[in-house]
Motif scaffolding. Structure first.
Motif, PDB file in Angstrom:
ATOM      1  N   UNK A 192       0.832  -1.205   0.000  1.00  0.00           N
ATOM      2  CA  UNK A 192       0.000   0.000   0.000  1.00  0.00           C
ATOM      3  C   UNK A 192       0.874   1.267   0.000  1.00  0.00           C
ATOM      4  N   UNK A 193       1.910   1.244   0.807  1.00  0.00           N
ATOM      5  CA  UNK A 193       2.778   2.424   0.897  1.00  0.00           C
ATOM      6  C   UNK A 193       3.519   2.657  -0.414  1.00  0.00           C
ATOM      7  N   UNK A 194       4.035   1.557  -1.029  1.00  0.00           N
ATOM      8  CA  UNK A 194       4.779   1.704  -2.267  1.00  0.00           C
ATOM      9  C   UNK A 194       3.901   2.208  -3.385  1.00  0.00           C
ATOM     10  N   UNK A 195       2.704   1.660  -3.430  1.00  0.00           N
ATOM     11  CA  UNK A 195       1.825   2.014  -4.561  1.00  0.00           C
ATOM     12  C   UNK A 195       1.156   3.368  -4.380  1.00  0.00           C
ATOM     13  N   UNK A 196       0.832   3.736  -3.126  1.00  0.00           N
ATOM     14  CA  UNK A 196       0.051   4.954  -2.928  1.00  0.00           C
ATOM     15  C   UNK A 196       0.893   6.155  -2.528  1.00  0.00           C
ATOM     16  N   UNK A 197       2.050   5.963  -1.925  1.00  0.00           N
ATOM     17  CA  UNK A 197       2.811   7.088  -1.367  1.00  0.00           C
ATOM     18  C   UNK A 197       4.197   7.198  -1.981  1.00  0.00           C
ATOM     19  N   UNK A 198       4.972   6.139  -1.908  1.00  0.00           N
ATOM     20  CA  UNK A 198       6.383   6.226  -2.292  1.00  0.00           C
ATOM     21  C   UNK A 198       6.542   6.541  -3.770  1.00  0.00           C
TER      22      UNK A 198
END
Length: 841
Positions: A192-198
């Motif tokens: 989720x973090x890689x796809x939405x934020x990073x």
């Protein structure tokens, strides 16, 4: 969906998952603990049953009472343990527990029968075989039931171990399940973090770099509906605005240069303010430090040290201006500047001539700054330049518009003093000048105060001595009256009594010398408040004879009185042979030696050795010879402080017993005789007082042998005195010489007696000589002499006074008196006076 909402949902999910994991792990842990508790209880039951079987066998073999008691205790504890195991909740476990309880009850009953049978077997010998067979059967039944209980307990233990293994498997499965769920959760969050934020943030970072590099037509193109998407759209809007409003790079460069210039100016101003603040702090520190000093040199030291350490400077010194020599005197040089000062020949107390250069301007009150003294062609700057100094500042020290000194500071680097530092040195010189002026005023005030205090002490001392002198004067008069009869009777006995023994004559001579010493001491009591009169011509003195006389006079003090207390003082005399005569007053020298002997005895409270020796210093036959007298003791000695003060008047270490006048009188006597005194002492090693007198020069002084004057012809003498003892002794002594003596008690009685005799028609009733005392109540000797002179101008008058030669010294000689004699009167003096007044009359 917003990123914040997603993170909150993920947070809630994590909390729920963590709660499930915790509940699962707690449940499995509790189950494991229950199974472990069952396993422990089963093991305790197996151990108890095994112990019961062993005790049964032991009792069957030995029939001990102790074994029976242990069997019963173990049976009771096993029964209690079976009832207190609620953890066994399965059917088979409950059945096994029930069988164990029934078997335990049966075994207990059989054991009681076994015990009773054994007791009966010991009592009934006829039934021994039957009872023995019954005992064997009971023992077998007990062993059988106990063996069956062991089997049931072992089965119960196996079931509990199987439960523990099952609980462990369930716990392992729960841990694996929870671990998998956590791994899945972490993986989901990472994705989720890689796809939405990073990913969007990395693209935003790259876009920022691209736009920052100047490519303003770049577009991110993110259309997500979250915060990053909003940021990306705002970024695209910003680049669009920049594309429309961006100025040229030259304008930006000029603006940047202007900003850098302003920053540099602000930094420079800040640095100047900081330096100014440091100088103000240094000025405050120096001002506070010099304010605590009370002497000029310490003030200069504080200033120089502070400038060297905190300004700093490479060379610093303070100089005082000497107008009479038109030069500067170096007063203080800094510690770090001493090497340069020696190289410049500018050490402390060195003089610097003032030429027509910067020194002249500084002496006139101006601050002088030479940025580069290598370019100044004057002697003083060139002297400093030879030591590698380049920048020089000289600040004047002004007090009341007058330059009294100069502060000189220098550095190796040229142009190294700023305007702020020059201003600081100018302010510092003003503070130093003010502090120095206050110090000089303080020193002058201190000197005036010391002079005033010394004057006050001198006045108080004079007043005390005056009061002491008045008291001593009265005491001297009374003492002289008291010893007058003793002196006259002693001298008369020595002259008239030819049958005296040698010892008796020696005693009378000692008494006569003692009376002479007392009279001399009393005569000098007035020295406490009057200056000493000019001395008579010195007479030659035999030092060995004086020493022997002193030891005879003081024998009671150094021998008899200590022996009464069990203290022994050993006397040693070492008198030199053929000792030359010394000029002086025998009474004063005898009194001084007496004081030294008394001091030596007082210094030996536990006894010791008293040594008196005389010696001659110099070569025989030469004029520069000296007579040395030493008085030594082995007493307590004196420390350095006492040694330095022992000759001071009124200083004593004897407490209330001492007057502090003994050694002071000795010192005064030595000064009057032109002699020297030396004191050798140390604590615990005794004291030696050494008196060195100049010897008589050959052919200058001859020993004078007193000869008695002839007895005057028979005279009619009127003696006037208010002391009955003096009247009696004068009447007796003069009567021995054949005179007719008439005594009058008091001045008025004397006047009346003389007038009555003068008015008588009989010439033989007239008085040839009148002898009167000076100090009498109501009518003193002066009034008596005046009345006698008015009545008979030709009658000679001899006046006796208890004040010795005071009348002569005070220029208070009575107008009508022919001769003045001091008390105690000597027989020879009386005869000499009578012969003198009768020959002149």
């Amino acid at each position: 969906m917003k990123i914040v909402t997603r993170f909150k949902m993920a947070q809630l999910f994590c909390v729920v998952l963590v709660a499930i994991v915790v509940a699962t792990l707690f449940s499995t842990t509790m189950a494991m603990q229950r199974e472990l508790a069952k396993n422990k209880a089963a093991g305790d039951i197996v151990q108890a049953v095994t112990s019961l079987r062993y005790l049964s066998i032991e009792y069957a073999q030995h029939h001990g009472a102790r074994t029976r008691s242990q069997w019963q205790l173990r049976s009771e504890s096993l029964s209690t343990g079976l009832l207190a195991t609620p953890a066994f909740n399965t059917g088979e476990e409950r059945a096994l527990l029930g069988e164990l309880q029934l078997d335990l009850t049966g075994v207990g009953a059989l054991f009681e029968l076994f015990v009773a049978n054994h007791r009966e077997l010991g009592q009934d010998l006829q039934r021994r075989e039957v009872l023995g067979e019954l005992e064997s059967r009971l023992s077998g039944q007990i062993m059988g039931k106990v063996q069956r209980m062991i089997a049931d307990a072992t089965r119960l233990s196996e079931l509990s171990r199987q439960g523990v293994l099952d609980a462990q498997q369930r716990a392992n499965f729960a841990v694996m399940l929870c671990g998998g769920m956590i791994i899945a959760l972490v993986a989901g969050l990472i994705y989720f973090t890689m796809s939405s934020v990073t990913g969007p943030l990395e693209r935003l970072r790259q876009g920022t770099l691209i736009v920052g590099a100047g490519k303003l037509d770049f577009v991110l193109g993110l259309d997500t509906r979250n915060e990053i998407g909003d940021l990306a759209r705002a970024f695209d809007g910003m680049t669009e605005k920049l594309r429309r409003t961006t100025v040229s790079r030259d304008e930006l460069r000029h603006t940047n240069i202007a900003l850098e210039t302003q920053i540099a100016e602000r930094q420079l101003a800040q640095r100047k303010v900081h330096e100014q603040l440091e100088r103000l702090n240094l000025l405050q520190h120096i001002t506070r430090s010099i304010g605590e000093r009370q002497d000029l040199h310490s003030i200069f030291q504080v200033v120089v040290r502070s400038l060297e350490e905190q300004l700093p400077v490479d060379f610093c010194c303070m100089c005082l201006y000497q107008p009479s020599q038109h030069a500067l005197q170096v007063t203080c040089v800094g510690v770090r500047s001493e090497a340069l000062a020696h190289a410049f020949m500018m050490g402390e107390q060195a003089h610097i001539p003032i030429d027509e250069n910067g020194l002249s301007s500084c002496v006139r009150g101006k601050l002088v700054y030479e940025a580069d003294i290598a370019e100044v062609a004057f002697p003083f700057p060139q002297r400093l330049a030879q030591g590698g100094l380049r920048a020089l500042v000289m600040a004047p020290l002004l007090a009341e518009n007058t330059v009294f000194g100069i502060l000189i500071v220098a550095r190796h680097a040229a142009h190294s003093f700023t305007s702020g530092e020059c201003e600081f040195l100018s302010q510092l010189s003003e503070h130093v000048a003010l502090a120095a002026n206050q110090t000089q005023l303080y020193c002058a005030l201190q000197r005036a105060y010391d002079d005033l205090r010394q004057t006050q002490q001198s006045v108080m001392q004079q007043e005390r001595l005056r009061a002491l002198g008045q008291m001593a004067s009265g005491i001297a008069h009374d003492i002289n009256n008291a010893i007058s009869p003793v002196a006259l009777y002693t001298e008369s006995l020595l002259e008239t009594e030819t049958n005296l023994s040698a010892q008796g004559r020696h005693y009378l001579e000692v008494i006569e010398r003692a009376i002479d010493d007392v009279a001399t001491t009393v005569a000098r009591m007035r020295e406490f408040y009057r200056q000493r009169e000019p001395q008579l011509a010195p007479s030659p003195i035999n030092a060995n004879l004086v020493v022997q006389q002193v030891l005879d006079l003081t024998r009671a003090r150094w021998s008899d009185m200590p022996l009464q207390r069990g203290i022994v003082i050993t006397l040693h005399m070492a008198l030199a042979d053929e000792l030359p005569m010394l000029p002086g007053s025998v009474g004063e020298i005898r009194e001084a030696l007496t004081n030294l002997v008394f001091n030596a005895v007082d210094a030996m409270p536990d006894g010791g050795s008293l040594t008196v020796r005389t010696s001659c210093i110099g070569v025989p036959g030469q004029a520069a010879r000296q007579v040395q007298i030493e008085v030594s003791d082995t007493g307590i000695g004196m420390d350095d402080n006492t040694r330095r003060r022992c000759l001071e008047p009124f200083f004593t270490t004897k407490g209330e017993r001492g007057t502090g006048l003994g050694l002071a009188m000795v010192y005064g006597m030595m000064e009057r005789h032109g002699a020297s005194i030396d004191i050798l002492t140390a604590p615990g090693l005794g004291t030696t007082v050494r008196l060195v007198f100049p010897a008589c020069a050959a052919g200058v002084l001859e020993e004078v042998v007193e000869t008695a004057h002839a007895v005057p012809p028979r005279l009619r003498i009127l003696v006037v005195d208010d002391d009955p003892m003096v009247l009696k002794c004068l009447r007796d002594i003069l009567g021995i010489d054949g005179h007719e003596v008439v005594c009058a008690d008091g001045g008025q009685a004397g006047i009346d007696c003389f007038q009555a005799a003068h008015d008588a028609r009989d010439v033989h009733a007239h008085f040839a000589v009148v002898v009167t005392d000076l100090g009498m109540p109501h009518v003193d000797g002066r009034k008596v002499a005046s009345a006698v002179r008015q009545c008979s101008p030709s009658t000679p008058i001899i006046m006796l006074t208890g004040w010795g030669q005071r009348l002569t010294a005070d220029s208070d000689y009575p107008e009508h008196v022919s001769c003045v004699l001091g008390k105690p009167p000597r027989l020879k003096e009386l005869r000499r006076a009578l012969n003198a007044v009768m020959s002149t009359g």
